[in-house]
Design a protein around this motif. Structure first.
Motif, short mmCIF file in Angstrom:
data_model
loop_
_atom_site.label_atom_id
_atom_site.label_comp_id
_atom_site.label_asym_id
_atom_site.label_seq_id
_atom_site.Cartn_x
_atom_site.Cartn_y
_atom_site.Cartn_z
N THR A 126 0.85 -1.17 0.00
CA THR A 126 0.00 0.00 0.00
C THR A 126 0.90 1.24 0.00
O THR A 126 1.92 1.24 0.67
N PRO A 127 0.59 2.24 -0.84
CA PRO A 127 -0.71 2.55 -1.45
C PRO A 127 -1.01 1.82 -2.74
O PRO A 127 -1.95 2.18 -3.46
N GLY A 128 -0.29 0.80 -3.07
CA GLY A 128 -0.54 0.02 -4.28
C GLY A 128 0.76 -0.57 -4.77
O GLY A 128 1.84 -0.18 -4.35
N GLY A 129 0.66 -1.53 -5.66
CA GLY A 129 1.84 -2.16 -6.21
C GLY A 129 1.64 -3.65 -6.35
O GLY A 129 0.71 -4.22 -5.78
N ARG A 130 2.53 -4.29 -7.11
CA ARG A 130 2.40 -5.72 -7.39
C ARG A 130 3.68 -6.44 -7.02
O ARG A 130 4.78 -5.87 -7.04
N PHE A 131 3.50 -7.69 -6.68
CA PHE A 131 4.61 -8.61 -6.46
C PHE A 131 4.80 -9.42 -7.74
O PHE A 131 3.83 -9.99 -8.26
N THR A 132 6.01 -9.52 -8.22
CA THR A 132 6.31 -10.44 -9.32
C THR A 132 6.96 -11.67 -8.72
O THR A 132 8.12 -11.62 -8.28
N GLN A 133 6.21 -12.75 -8.65
CA GLN A 133 6.74 -13.98 -8.04
C GLN A 133 7.68 -14.67 -9.01
O GLN A 133 7.33 -14.92 -10.17
N PRO A 136 7.34 7.51 -6.69
CA PRO A 136 8.19 8.70 -6.65
C PRO A 136 9.17 8.63 -5.48
O PRO A 136 8.87 8.07 -4.43
N VAL A 137 10.36 9.21 -5.69
CA VAL A 137 11.31 9.32 -4.59
C VAL A 137 10.65 10.08 -3.44
O VAL A 137 9.98 11.10 -3.64
N GLY A 138 10.81 9.56 -2.23
CA GLY A 138 10.15 10.11 -1.05
C GLY A 138 8.93 9.32 -0.62
O GLY A 138 8.38 9.56 0.46
N SER A 139 8.51 8.36 -1.46
CA SER A 139 7.31 7.58 -1.15
C SER A 139 7.57 6.61 0.00
O SER A 139 8.66 6.07 0.16
N ALA A 140 6.52 6.37 0.79
CA ALA A 140 6.51 5.32 1.81
C ALA A 140 5.60 4.21 1.32
O ALA A 140 4.42 4.44 1.05
N VAL A 141 6.15 3.01 1.18
CA VAL A 141 5.42 1.85 0.69
C VAL A 141 5.33 0.85 1.84
O VAL A 141 6.36 0.38 2.33
N THR A 142 4.14 0.53 2.26
CA THR A 142 3.95 -0.31 3.45
C THR A 142 3.52 -1.72 3.04
O THR A 142 2.61 -1.89 2.21
N LEU A 143 4.20 -2.70 3.60
CA LEU A 143 3.80 -4.10 3.45
C LEU A 143 2.81 -4.41 4.56
O LEU A 143 3.15 -4.28 5.75
N VAL A 144 1.58 -4.78 4.20
CA VAL A 144 0.53 -4.99 5.19
C VAL A 144 0.00 -6.41 5.08
O VAL A 144 0.17 -7.10 4.08
N ARG A 178 -1.97 -5.37 11.48
CA ARG A 178 -2.13 -5.26 10.03
C ARG A 178 -0.82 -4.81 9.36
O ARG A 178 -0.54 -5.16 8.22
N ASN A 179 0.00 -4.06 10.09
CA ASN A 179 1.27 -3.60 9.55
C ASN A 179 2.32 -4.70 9.64
O ASN A 179 2.36 -5.46 10.62
N VAL A 180 3.18 -4.78 8.64
CA VAL A 180 4.31 -5.71 8.66
C VAL A 180 5.62 -4.92 8.67
O VAL A 180 6.41 -5.02 9.60
N MET A 181 5.87 -4.12 7.63
CA MET A 181 7.07 -3.29 7.58
C MET A 181 6.84 -2.19 6.54
O MET A 181 5.84 -2.19 5.82
N ARG A 182 7.80 -1.28 6.45
CA ARG A 182 7.69 -0.18 5.50
C ARG A 182 8.99 -0.03 4.71
O ARG A 182 10.08 -0.25 5.23
N PHE A 183 8.83 0.32 3.44
CA PHE A 183 9.95 0.68 2.57
C PHE A 183 9.83 2.17 2.26
O PHE A 183 8.74 2.65 1.91
N VAL A 184 10.92 2.90 2.37
CA VAL A 184 10.95 4.31 2.01
C VAL A 184 11.88 4.47 0.82
O VAL A 184 13.07 4.11 0.89
N VAL A 185 11.34 4.99 -0.28
CA VAL A 185 12.13 5.18 -1.50
C VAL A 185 12.90 6.50 -1.34
O VAL A 185 12.32 7.59 -1.40
N THR A 186 14.19 6.40 -1.12
CA THR A 186 14.97 7.57 -0.73
C THR A 186 15.75 8.21 -1.87
O THR A 186 16.20 9.36 -1.74
N ARG A 187 15.94 7.51 -2.99
CA ARG A 187 16.83 8.05 -4.01
C ARG A 187 16.58 7.38 -5.36
O ARG A 187 16.11 6.24 -5.43
#
Length: 510
Positions: free
Chosen positions: A302-309, A344-352, A361-370
């Motif tokens: 979240t806020p959206g995205g796909r896993f490529t297995q 976009p750089v600066g986005s917070a992507v949460t694995l839920v 409900r929360n697992v971890m977060r990725f922050v796109v820094t660069r």
């Protein structure tokens, strides 16, 4: 753990509730355990950096040495938690293995209790498979309540792994009979990665863009120690925590309200609560492992995205498959790629986890820094997995509550009494049926899922596996391949509380 204790009223009603939902056409209930609430204040999510376990270093050519010992770790910020760890860490070190290069791992036990180490997903000789009564016993320890045929190795045992198997994400954990759940809860688990030339040739993300993620849940006492719902301490008194009641190994049983499985209220990734990882705007390979005792996850970005297995339990898929969500039960692994350049750089992507509410409900977060250059790719063809063999037999294994035990084919576990004798080099259809959520794990044998309730398996069921989530009142057909070694192996529920309450069975490869 006493097998005389029955499944709790809450668990029994949960099973009945699952039956009612199934009968009403509403689908199976999603809960797979009972929530254990912490006494400690819980940290704010996404404030602790994601740790990466150290890679184990060999002590000599083809040889590793690791010591199971008591150590203190800062899991909750500002608190110290006693862990039982391989190398004194939780998770234990990651073993980097190479197909065709055999290794020996000497496990030394300096804990106050016996242990047995299982390489989950390994094609391993029976003497090194981590049979639950094949124990490494610490110095000076005497076992008051042994089992028939129990074998003791004093202080250290050499586990020998041929590593004649495809590249895959494996893991290792304690497998001691009756005590797997509390001993894994205390920290006895880690990851092992098998690599090979087929995988090396792919342009997948690697190095710092390959992240092993061991996901599990725990609960904590007010002082930061692990909380686990044991009924009695070694001294005979009621005891809710773990720091006093298990020393000496005379733990007498699980609190009856948690017989269906224990779910913690703190989600850990690589031993850190709700961690945060800084990532570049590039593809990352995430090796997902559910190392929880009972909790199931349906992972989503979240806020959206796909896993490529790109891989499942036992190796690479033939071709990548995209998913919006990934269901993962205890013991399962998914090898996926996430492209963070989509944010976009600066986005917070949460694995839920969409199966949970509140903080769980929360697992971890990725922050796109660069921004970053990315020369990785996910090719349309990943591998040439083994062909699907023709089965020579069909067997049924029914996982359900019988009387006061969790059983397979209405029988509680009896070491040394096999329920099947498949022949080496053959394949069989094993039909798995259930009354509850039972993640079924086969030692040695890798399998493909053929059908769920007579219908095609889910898109996330692809590839060769060793663990499958059998949902309440579901029938799952798998094609199991018996390659590698003759000898005694096991199938069991990987809800660790169910496993400790006799939901295991032997099979013998002849």
């Amino acid at each position: 753990m006493s097998r005389s204790e029955g499944v709790s009223r809450r668990a029994f009603l949960g099973v009945l509730g699952g039956a009612g939902l199934a009968a009403a056409g509403c689908g199976p209930a999603e809960s797979a355990g009972q929530l254990l609430v912490s006494g400690a204040p819980l940290p704010e999510p996404f404030t602790v950096p994601l740790p990466i376990p150290e890679v184990a270093r060999p002590s000599g050519p083809g040889r590793y040495e690791v010591t199971q010992r008591v150590a203190a770790a800062e899991i909750l910020p500002g608190s110290r938690t006693e862990v039982w760890g391989y190398g004194g860490t939780f998770p234990g070190p990651t073993f980097e293995l190479r197909r065709g290069t055999p290794v020996t791992i000497a496990v030394r036990n300096e804990l106050p209790v016996p242990t047995s180490t299982h390489l989950h997903g390994g094609v391993t000789p029976p003497g090194s498979d981590g049979y639950p009564t094949d124990l490494v016993v610490p110095a000076g320890h005497s076992t008051r309540h042994g089992h028939p045929g129990e074998v003791h190795h004093q202080v250290v045992k050499d586990y020998r792994y041929p590593v004649e198997q495809r590249a895959a994400t494996l893991w290792y954990h304690d497998h001691r009979m009756d005590f797997t759940a509390p001993q894994v809860w205390r920290g006895l688990a880690g990851m092992a990665l098998v690599r090979d030339e087929e995988e090396d040739a792919l342009p997948l993300p690697r190095g710092e863009r390959e992240l092993p993620l061991m996901i599990c849940d725990r609960s904590f006492e007010e002082d930061g120690s692990f909380r686990y719902p044991q009924a009695y301490s070694a001294h005979g008194g009621a005891h809710g925590g773990m720091h006093g009641g298990m020393h000496g190994g005379d733990w007498l049983g699980l609190d009856g309200d948690y017989m269906e499985g224990v779910e913690g209220d703190v989600i850990l990734v690589n031993g850190a609560p709700w961690p945060v990882a800084e990532v570049a705007a590039a593809r990352y390979r995430l090796r997902l492992l559910n190392a929880s005792n009972a909790r199931r996850y349906r992972l989503q970005l979240t806020p959206g995205g796909r896993f490529t297995q790109i891989g499942s339990d036992s190796g690479l898929l033939a071709a990548p498959v995209a998913h919006d969500t990934i269901p993962i039960s205890p013991g399962e692994r998914y090898d996926v790629v996430v492209d963070f350049s989509a944010y976009p750089v600066g986005s917070a992507v949460t694995l839920v986890n969409t199966l949970a509410e509140g903080m769980q409900r929360n697992v971890m977060r990725f922050v796109v820094t660069r921004a970053a250059r990315d020369d990785s790719a996910v090719p349309a063809t990943l591998s040439r997995p083994p062909r699907r063999p023709r089965p020579v037999a069909t067997r049924t294994f029914d996982f359900r509550r019988t009387g006061e035990s969790w059983t397979i084919n209405a029988k509680p576990y009896r070491p040394g009494v096999p329920l099947a004798r498949p022949r080496l080099g053959t394949a069989e259809v094993w039909r798995l049926t259930s009354d509850f959520h039972h993640p079924v794990h086969l030692h040695l044998a890798h399998f493909q899922i053929l059908a769920r309730n007579g219908r095609a398996p889910a898109a996330t069921d692809g590839g060769w596996k060793d663990t499958v989530d059998v949902r309440p009142y579901e029938v799952v057909d798998v094609l199991a391949r018996f390659d590698g070694h003759r000898g005694r192996y096991m199938l069991h529920c990987h809800n660790l509380e169910h496993e400790d309450m006799a939901m295991m069975a032997d099979f013998e490869v002849i």
